[in-house]
Design a protein around this motif. Structure first.
Motif, short mmCIF file in Angstrom:
data_model
loop_
_atom_site.label_atom_id
_atom_site.label_comp_id
_atom_site.label_asym_id
_atom_site.label_seq_id
_atom_site.Cartn_x
_atom_site.Cartn_y
_atom_site.Cartn_z
N ASP A 104 35.96 45.83 38.70
CA ASP A 104 35.14 45.87 37.50
C ASP A 104 34.18 47.05 37.45
O ASP A 104 33.80 47.51 36.38
CB ASP A 104 34.36 44.57 37.32
N LYS A 147 34.63 47.17 33.50
CA LYS A 147 33.96 46.04 32.85
C LYS A 147 33.23 46.47 31.60
O LYS A 147 33.21 45.75 30.59
CB LYS A 147 32.99 45.39 33.84
N TRP A 171 36.83 37.33 42.01
CA TRP A 171 35.80 37.05 41.00
C TRP A 171 35.61 38.20 40.02
O TRP A 171 35.08 38.00 38.92
CB TRP A 171 34.47 36.68 41.65
N GLU A 175 35.22 37.23 36.13
CA GLU A 175 34.06 37.59 35.31
C GLU A 175 34.45 38.46 34.13
O GLU A 175 33.92 38.28 33.03
CB GLU A 175 33.01 38.29 36.18
N ALA A 178 35.97 36.40 31.32
CA ALA A 178 35.02 35.56 30.60
C ALA A 178 34.26 36.31 29.51
O ALA A 178 33.57 35.68 28.69
CB ALA A 178 34.02 34.95 31.59
N LEU A 179 34.41 37.62 29.45
CA LEU A 179 33.66 38.40 28.48
C LEU A 179 34.24 38.33 27.07
O LEU A 179 33.55 38.67 26.11
CB LEU A 179 33.60 39.88 28.93
#
Length: 221
Positions: A104, A147, A171, A175, A178-179
Motif C-alpha cells: 500500500d 493506497k 493486511w 485495508e 475497505a476504502l
C-alpha cells in the motif's frame, strides 16, 4: 476482443504469468504479458516500484487499443506489478484491475521488511535507501503510495492475497479493499507471497470469475 495486460513482480518477467494463462484462456481473455523496465528482455537498470512503470503500463494499454480490436481491457498485477497497476489506474481507462499481494505504501513496506523480516533498524536505514533511490532511479519512497492512488480509480479492483504472506503483509490488501465499496477481496488460505494461484487454483479462479461476472452484470444494468 477481451484483453488483460499482465504485469509481473520484482525480479520476475513475463514468463511468471504462465500459471495464469490457462485460467484466463478459459475465461475468454487474450493476454499481453509484459516485461517491466529493468526486467526480462526490457531495457533499464533500476525498478521504481511503479513510479515510472505506471506510465509504461498506460502506453501498453494504448498500444493494445491501437493495434487490436478491444472491447474490454483489464490490468492484472502481482506484487510490485500489482502496486504498479494501482498507480496506473488513475492514468488510463480500463474496465477492471486485479491486484495480487500489492503493497500500500513503499515506505511502510520497506520499514516492515527491514524491522520484521531482517531485524534491522528500519528508521535509521530508510533515509539512506531514499537517497539511493533518488540519485539512481529518480524517485523517492513517498512518491510510491498505491493506497493513495485508489481514490482516483473509477474501475473496480479485485484484491487477492495469501493469508500467510509475510513479505507483503496481508493486511495491506485488507485495508485498501475497505476504502471503496465497489472493490472486492479474496484471501487464499495458506498462500504465501505470489503463490496464490499455485496454492489453491480453484479458489483463485472462482474469485476472478465471480468478480468479472459481477462487473459485467453491473455494466449491463
Amino acid at each position: 476482443t477481451k484483453w488483460i495486460v499482465f504485469v509481473h513482480g520484482y525480479t520476475a518477467s513475463h514468463s511468471f504469468m504462465a500459471p495464469h494463462l490457462a485460467m484466463f484462456h478459459r475465461l475468454g481473455y487474450n493476454l499481453l504479458a509484459v516485461d517491466l523496465r529493468s526486467h526480462g528482455e526490457s531495457e533499464g537498470v533500476y525498478a521504481s516500484y511503479g513510479y515510472h512503470e505506471k506510465h509504461d503500463i498506460t502506453d501498453w494499454v494504448d498500444w493494445l487499443r491501437a493495434n487490436e480490436v478491444v472491447t474490454e481491457v483489464g490490468l492484472h498485477g502481482v506484487s510490485m506489478g500489482a502496486a504498479s497497476i494501482l498507480q496506473a489506474g488513475p492514468l488510463t481507462d480500463v474496465d477492471f484491475l486485479i491486484a495480487e499481494c500489492p503493497f500500500d505504501d513503499m515506505r511502510q513496506l520497506m520499514r516492515h521488511q527491514l524491522n520484521v523480516l531482517h531485524r534491522l533498524p528500519g528508521d535509521l536505514l530508510l533515509p539512506g535507501i531514499n537517497y539511493f533511490l533518488w540519485t539512481r532511479a529518480g524517485f523517492r519512497m513517498h512518491q510510491v503510495r498505491p493506497k493513495h492512488d485508489l481514490a482516483a480509480i473509477d474501475a473496480p479492483v479485485l484484491f487477492i492475497h495469501g493469508t500467510k504472506d509475510d513479505f507483503v503483509p496481508t493486511w495491506m490488501s485488507v485495508e485498501m479493499n475497505a476504502l471503496n465499496r465497489q472493490n472486492e477481496l479474496a484471501l487464499i488460505h495458506g498462500a504465501e507471497h505470489t503463490n496464490c494461484i499455485l496454492k489453491d487454483q480453484p479458489a483463485y479462479e472462482a474469485a476472478v470469475s465471480q468478480f468479472l461476472n459481477r462487473r459485467r452484470e453491473s455494466v449491463q444494468r
